[in-house]
Structures are given as C-alpha cells and as structure tokens.
Design an enzyme around this catalytic site. Structure first.
Site, PDB file in Angstrom:
ATOM      1  N   LYS A  73       0.928  -1.086   0.193  1.00 13.00           N
ATOM      2  CA  LYS A  73      -0.059  -0.187   0.011  1.00 13.00           C
ATOM      3  C   LYS A  73       1.009   1.231  -0.030  1.00 13.00           C
ATOM      4  O   LYS A  73       1.905   1.237   0.551  1.00 13.00           O
ATOM      5  CB  LYS A  73      -0.694  -0.230   1.203  1.00 13.00           C
ATOM      6  N   SER A 124     -10.152  -0.434   6.777  1.00 13.79           N
ATOM      7  CA  SER A 124      -9.638  -0.507   5.471  1.00 13.79           C
ATOM      8  C   SER A 124      -8.926  -1.635   5.006  1.00 13.79           C
ATOM      9  O   SER A 124      -8.182  -1.551   3.729  1.00 13.79           O
ATOM     10  CB  SER A 124      -8.636   0.780   5.486  1.00 13.79           C
ATOM     11  N   SER A 138      -9.767   1.918   2.706  1.00 17.62           N
ATOM     12  CA  SER A 138      -8.887   2.575   1.527  1.00 17.62           C
ATOM     13  C   SER A 138      -7.812   1.860   0.960  1.00 17.62           C
ATOM     14  O   SER A 138      -7.159   2.333   0.320  1.00 17.62           O
ATOM     15  CB  SER A 138      -8.391   3.827   2.599  1.00 17.62           C
TER      16      SER A 138
HETATM   17  N1  GLN Z   1     -13.555   4.455   6.201  1.00 19.64           N
HETATM   18  C1  GLN Z   1     -12.912   4.756   7.199  1.00 19.64           C
HETATM   19  C2  GLN Z   1     -12.262   6.327   7.244  1.00 19.64           C
HETATM   20  O1  GLN Z   1     -12.376   6.765   6.283  1.00 19.64           O
HETATM   21  C3  GLN Z   1     -11.699   3.837   7.308  1.00 19.64           C
HETATM   22  C4  GLN Z   1     -10.344   4.119   6.915  1.00 19.64           C
HETATM   23  C5  GLN Z   1      -9.125   3.274   7.264  1.00 19.64           C
HETATM   24  O2  GLN Z   1      -9.257   2.108   8.047  1.00 19.64           O
HETATM   25  N2  GLN Z   1      -7.973   3.672   6.995  1.00 19.64           N
HETATM   26  O3  GLN Z   1     -11.786   6.773   8.142  1.00 19.64           O
END
Ligand code: GLN
Length: 487
Positions: A79, A178, A154
């Site tokens: 990532k 994410s 994400s």
């Molecule tokens: N959707 C969540 C956010 O936008 C989770 C993001 C994540 O786990 N990095 O904060």
C-alpha cells in the site's frame, strides 16, 4: 494452472521445488499488470527493475543451494501509505506526489528480508481516508469482479491487485476497516491484526491509536504465511507489543468443535445491512454451527456509537499527524505569492490536500480546541472505553464474535454512499474493532449477484491464530475461496 491463479503458498512450494523461478513469478505478475492494470488501476508506482533484479538474485542463490526463507521469491504489492526506501510514496496525495522516503517501513523491510519481491505501490484513498478508493488524488481503482464498481477502501489498490491476479499478496492498513472492507468487496482474506501486533513504523500515520498493518490474500494459509513474517515486536514502534508470536500455520486444520461464537445482533440486524448480505452471512454462520461451533446471539448496545466516536478520535489524531505536511518539513510547496510562513503553510496545504482530508483536519482541530475538547474529544474517549469494555466482556464469554464485514456488496463507482444508512452500517461493522484494538478477519462467504460477500470474525487480543483457525476451517468446508473474477 496458470501462475497467476496460484495462491501464495502454492507458489512458494513451486519456487522451493524449483518448478518455477522467481523471475517467472515476477514476470507473470507484470504480464497481468500490463494486460489488466490499465482498467483495474491498482498500482500507482511499479518497481519493475528492482523486482526483476531481486528475483534474479534469489534464483541464483537458490540454484547455488543457499538456504532461503520460505517466502523467498514471492511477489508482493505494498500500500502506498507504507514508506519504501528510494521508492516514491504518495499516500495517493498531491501533497506527497514527489516524496521519496529514506527508509523502509518495518513491514516492508521484513517482507524484503524474507525474500518477498515488491512489485510496486498500490492506490488508496488519500491518507487512508475513505472506503471506496475514490478519494485518491490520482486514479479510481476498479473492482476486478465488476470494473464499474468500487473495490472498497482505503486499501483499494492492494485488494484489487490481489483479486485481479496482479499480485499474490498485498499489504494494507486498517484504521477503521480499510483492510477488511476492501477484502470483503473483492472476495479476499483480509486480516486486521491486534493493535501493536504488527509494527506501524514507517506507516504514514492517520489515527495513531487505531492504525494497524496487515495482509490481503487469496486464502487463509497465505495470510498465516505473511503474518509469520510481519508480526512481532519492533523497537522502533513504541506501541508495538512483545507478546510472543506463534507460528500461524500450525493451528490451521484444528477442528472447531466446542468453540463458542457470539453473533453481534446490532451489526447483523442494522437497518443498513442489505437483506441478501444478511442472509448470506446467516448461511455462513449455520455452516460454522455445522462444524461444531456453539452459536449464540449477543448484544453490544454501544457499537452503534462507533461511527460518532471514531468520527471524532480519528480526525483529531489525523489533524495532529498531518500537521507535518506543511511544504517545509514535508510535501508540496506552493508556487503562489506568499506573505509570510503561515501563508506558505496554508496555501501549500490548500493546494495539495484533497477535500476529504481538509475536512477531517478541520474537524480534528475543532474537536481538540480548548472550547470543544470536553464536549467532543473527551466524550469520545469515554465512549471508546465503553465500546472496548463491551467487546472485551463478550470475548470473555465467547471465543470469537461474528458479523458481516460490509453491509452491502460493492457499489458503483460514483454512487456516493457517505452519510447514508449504508455508511452508518458499514462503520458499525468495522470501527468498533479498531476502537477496541482487537484483531479481526474477513472471510469470503458467498456471492450476491456475482459480487463477493464477507463474514467478519473478531477475536481476543493477540488471538490471530484463532481467527486463522476458524477462517481456515470454514474455507476448507466451502468453495468461496476458489471463486475468482473473470477478467
Ligand atoms: N473509512 C474509514 C475512514 O475513512 C476507514 C479508513 C481506514 O481504515 N483507513 O476513516
């Protein structure tokens, strides 16, 4: 079987037996990427030359009879929120468009030291803020199961790359879901480890008390293989734990007879959960019951406040973490005319950070401001404690908890679901786990209209081995992990 159809552990066996070379494995991934990534758009950066060079070195070491780690020659995607020495690391933000870290994240280094070969860096929601991949400043990643749909986020590119056969495994980060949610939408195993189990050193911080790093894989044994490499204490991460790391592959195959599972009713029966997804997860739960698991309905009344609580804590931490991105210490610097240093900071940030990131920084500074701290941030910390206690006490009575991972299958690109009942349900599925620092895994458990559905299994702190055992037993008894998108 085509190389790209193999699981990571199947490939490592072939590599060890010298049936396949590391160069062939890497080349198979790049062939796939060259054919498909124009549509899938999983990768932001490719490291073709260094990958092939490392592959050649591994092949000659193997030919010379050197003893190599079991994962030597396994191609992996990282990532883009994980720092990679001498390789551009953007967090999918214009702010870090040209940022080249001087060091590797511990996870990246451990994978490299275990002979895994980095293929490149994957797309994500900017600074890991989002659940669709659409918040990337650079491109929108498509779901390999249906290119008109989101892969989740994400860790969007990581999930899409593994599902598309462009990489055998990938790393992701999970602050509020994410890893698990994109794994669910792309039909993969995604493991969010216990907070502190895997080093965060070199992960560009979002919400430091919530952030975790873990693998996205084609099957459970693959996840165990990667956890064996990345888990463990790191003196460079003060929050990393020195709880001993088991061999995660040894418990695979143990039967589930007599284990007790609690099914979280507030998640399963949340109004935002699609009835077909609910049914699919219910069938998976019945399957677990058939494998000897004692199933009980449980209530966790505070999980419904996870969204509100997370929506304060994560931005608060982000506002502090992202303050270093000011065009001086790090990141994009404005070319516009400036009046003073504050103007330089403001213009550099306004010109390079996306709207979602700016929104969260503003919200974070607001809830931490002197006048609002008690009403918001302090309150959220208290609610977090309640959620944590509730989950921990349920896990005293049950070996693990079950829920859907996502309330819906992948939605269409552009179909904004924020602030809807679905997004509240999505938050309720994954965020309690981060607030409590617990491990959880996504297990593919069916298809609805040809799109993957995932079951979430939540465990006790540092009980990743149990999650893998449960996921493996389910996987072996079903066929879902053999389903692949037709590309
Ligand atoms: N959707 C969540 C956010 O936008 C989770 C993001 C994540 O786990 N990095 O904060």
């Amino acid at each position: 079987m085509a190389i790209h159809d193999m699981t990571a552990w199947q490939l490592t066996e072939q590599l060890q037996a010298r049936q396949i070379t590391a160069v062939e494995a890497v080349q198979a991934c790049y062939d796939r990427i060259d054919t498909l990534d124009g549509q899938v758009k999983a990768f932001l950066t490719l490291t073709r030359e260094s990958a092939l060079e490392q592959a050649r070195a591994i092949d000659s070491a193997r030919a010379a009879g050197e003893k190599l780690p079991p994962t030597a020659g396994l191609p992996i995607a990282h990532k883009d929120g994980l720092s990679t020495a001498a390789v551009r690391t953007t967090c999918a933000s214009r702010m870090l468009d040209n940022y080249v870290p001087a060091y590797d994240a511990t996870v990246v280094k451990r994978c490299h030291d275990a002979g895994m070969i980095m293929l490149g860096k994957t797309n994500m929601d900017e600074f890991a803020m989002g659940s669709s991949g659409e918040n990337s400043a650079f491109q929108v990643t498509a779901n390999p199961w249906d290119l008109t749909r989101i892969p989740g986020g994400s860790s969007s590119g990581s999930a899409a790359a593994v599902a598309a056969g462009e990489a055998f495994v990938a790393t992701g980060s999970d602050t509020g879901g994410s890893i698990r949610q994109p794994a669910a939408l792309c039909g993969l195993i995604g493991l969010k480890p216990t907070y502190g189990r895997v080093s965060r050193y070199g992960l560009i911080a979002y919400g430091s008390s919530l952030d975790t790093v873990g693998p996205l894989c084609r099957d459970v044994r693959d996840a165990a293989l990667i956890m064996n490499v990345i888990a463990g204490h790191d003196p460079r991460d003060a929050t990393s734990s020195d709880v001993p790391v088991p061999d995660y592959t040894t418990g695979l195959g143990a039967d589930l007879d007599g284990l007790r599972a609690g099914v979280v009713q507030e998640i399963l029966h949340h109004d935002g959960v699609d009835p077909t997804v609910r049914q699919t997860v219910e069938q998976a739960i019945e399957h677990l019951s058939g494998l000897g698991v004692e199933i009980e309905e449980i209530h966790l009344p505070h999980v419904e406040y996870s969204q509100a609580c997370y929506g304060i804590i994560a931005p608060a931490e982000a506002s502090s973490n992202l303050a270093r991105l000011d065009g001086v210490r790090y990141g994009y610097r404005t070319d516009s005319e400036i009046t003073d240093i504050h103007d330089l900071f403001a213009k550099s940030r306004a010109e390079s950070l996306g709207p979602e990131v700016q929104l969260r920084i503003i919200r974070g500074t607001y809830v931490l401001s002197a006048g609002q701290y008690d009403a918001y941030y302090m309150k959220a910390l208290k609610v977090r404690t309640l959620i944590k206690q509730e989950l921990e006490s349920a896990l005293e009575r049950h070996d693990f908890l079950i829920s859907p991972t996502s309330p819906v299958v992948a939605s269409s690109i552009g179909e904004k679901t924020e602030n809807s009942m679905v997004s509240r349900a999505a938050a309720t599925c994954t965020k309690p786990v981060n607030l409590a620092g617990l491990p959880a895994i996504n297990v593919p458990c069916g298809l609805v209209n040809g799109l993957p559905v995932g079951m979430q299994v939540i465990g006790r702190p540092f009980d990743e081995a149990r999650l893998l055992q449960v996921a493996y037993a389910y996987e072996q008894a079903t066929e879902w992990h053999r389903a692949h998108p037709e590309l």
